[in-house]
Design a protein around this motif. Sequence first.
Motif, short mmCIF file in Angstrom:
data_model
loop_
_atom_site.label_atom_id
_atom_site.label_comp_id
_atom_site.label_asym_id
_atom_site.label_seq_id
_atom_site.Cartn_x
_atom_site.Cartn_y
_atom_site.Cartn_z
N ALA A 182 5.43 4.15 8.63
CA ALA A 182 6.40 3.06 8.48
C ALA A 182 6.01 2.13 7.33
O ALA A 182 6.40 2.36 6.18
N THR A 183 5.21 1.10 7.56
CA THR A 183 4.87 0.14 6.52
C THR A 183 3.66 0.56 5.70
O THR A 183 3.28 -0.14 4.75
N CYS A 184 3.03 1.68 6.04
CA CYS A 184 1.92 2.25 5.26
C CYS A 184 0.73 1.30 5.14
O CYS A 184 -0.04 1.37 4.18
N GLY A 185 0.57 0.39 6.09
CA GLY A 185 -0.58 -0.51 6.06
C GLY A 185 -0.38 -1.77 5.25
O GLY A 185 -1.32 -2.54 5.08
N PHE A 186 0.84 -1.99 4.74
CA PHE A 186 1.10 -3.17 3.92
C PHE A 186 1.79 -4.28 4.70
O PHE A 186 2.15 -5.30 4.11
N GLN A 210 4.90 -11.04 -0.09
CA GLN A 210 4.94 -10.58 -1.47
C GLN A 210 4.16 -9.28 -1.66
O GLN A 210 4.56 -8.41 -2.43
N LYS A 211 3.06 -9.13 -0.93
CA LYS A 211 2.22 -7.94 -1.11
C LYS A 211 2.79 -6.70 -0.43
O LYS A 211 2.22 -5.63 -0.56
N SER A 212 3.86 -6.85 0.33
CA SER A 212 4.47 -5.69 0.96
C SER A 212 5.61 -5.11 0.13
O SER A 212 6.15 -4.07 0.48
N ARG A 247 0.64 -10.02 -11.57
CA ARG A 247 -0.02 -9.44 -12.74
C ARG A 247 -1.54 -9.63 -12.62
O ARG A 247 -2.03 -10.42 -11.82
N ALA A 248 -2.26 -8.91 -13.45
CA ALA A 248 -3.72 -8.99 -13.44
C ALA A 248 -4.17 -10.39 -13.87
O ALA A 248 -3.71 -10.92 -14.89
#
Length: 223
Positions: A88-92, A97-99, A106-107
Amino acid sequence: MARFTLVAAATLGAAAAFVSKAGPAPAVARPRASSAMSMKLYDWKRREATEDASIDAGEFRVDNIRGAPGATKRKMRKGRGISAGQGATCGFGMRGQKSRSGRPARAGFEGGQTPLYRRLPKLVGRPTGPGHTNEVFSLVKLEQLAGVAPNSEADFDSLLEAGAVTKKKHKVVKVVGSADDVTVPAGLTVKAHAFTASAREKIEGAGGKCVLLSKTTNEVVEE
């Protein structure tokens, strides 16, 4: 009473008819059912390395060398159902924002505050980064050459044996001048990886010679 005796006798006779002459059959032992709590033992835990790592081992080649047991693992399959642990969410997670797809920031981005690469002071007019670092030498001063015999050859190893210098911290050696007026023995042949202009002038002014060595191979580059 007589009727009961006849029924009992008939029953015993029928049971005796089914009994073999060799006697009653032995009891057959049934195998025990395996316990459901037994842990699964994977192949890589049961396997051992096939390479011989001893001194007398054969030559290791590309066609016979193998990885250690358990060194290679299967990649994690994400998004293939909740039973896999990363479905489902693959661990995110579900929100935030990080999902979201793509790179969330950006870096070097620190959420709006002044990032580290802007907080650090810069050296104006001087390039930084790979290839722009200072070269550090082990220094040999002219006064350390004063105890060498005239018309002889001097390098860092000979000065170390004579006790004129201590153990060097860096591989490359540079001969530098001195603030005081130092008398250099006549006819010296000094070997080093670099010379300052004042040190070269003093040595060659006393009839000596400066021999430049390679910084990688320590061979003579220039005499």
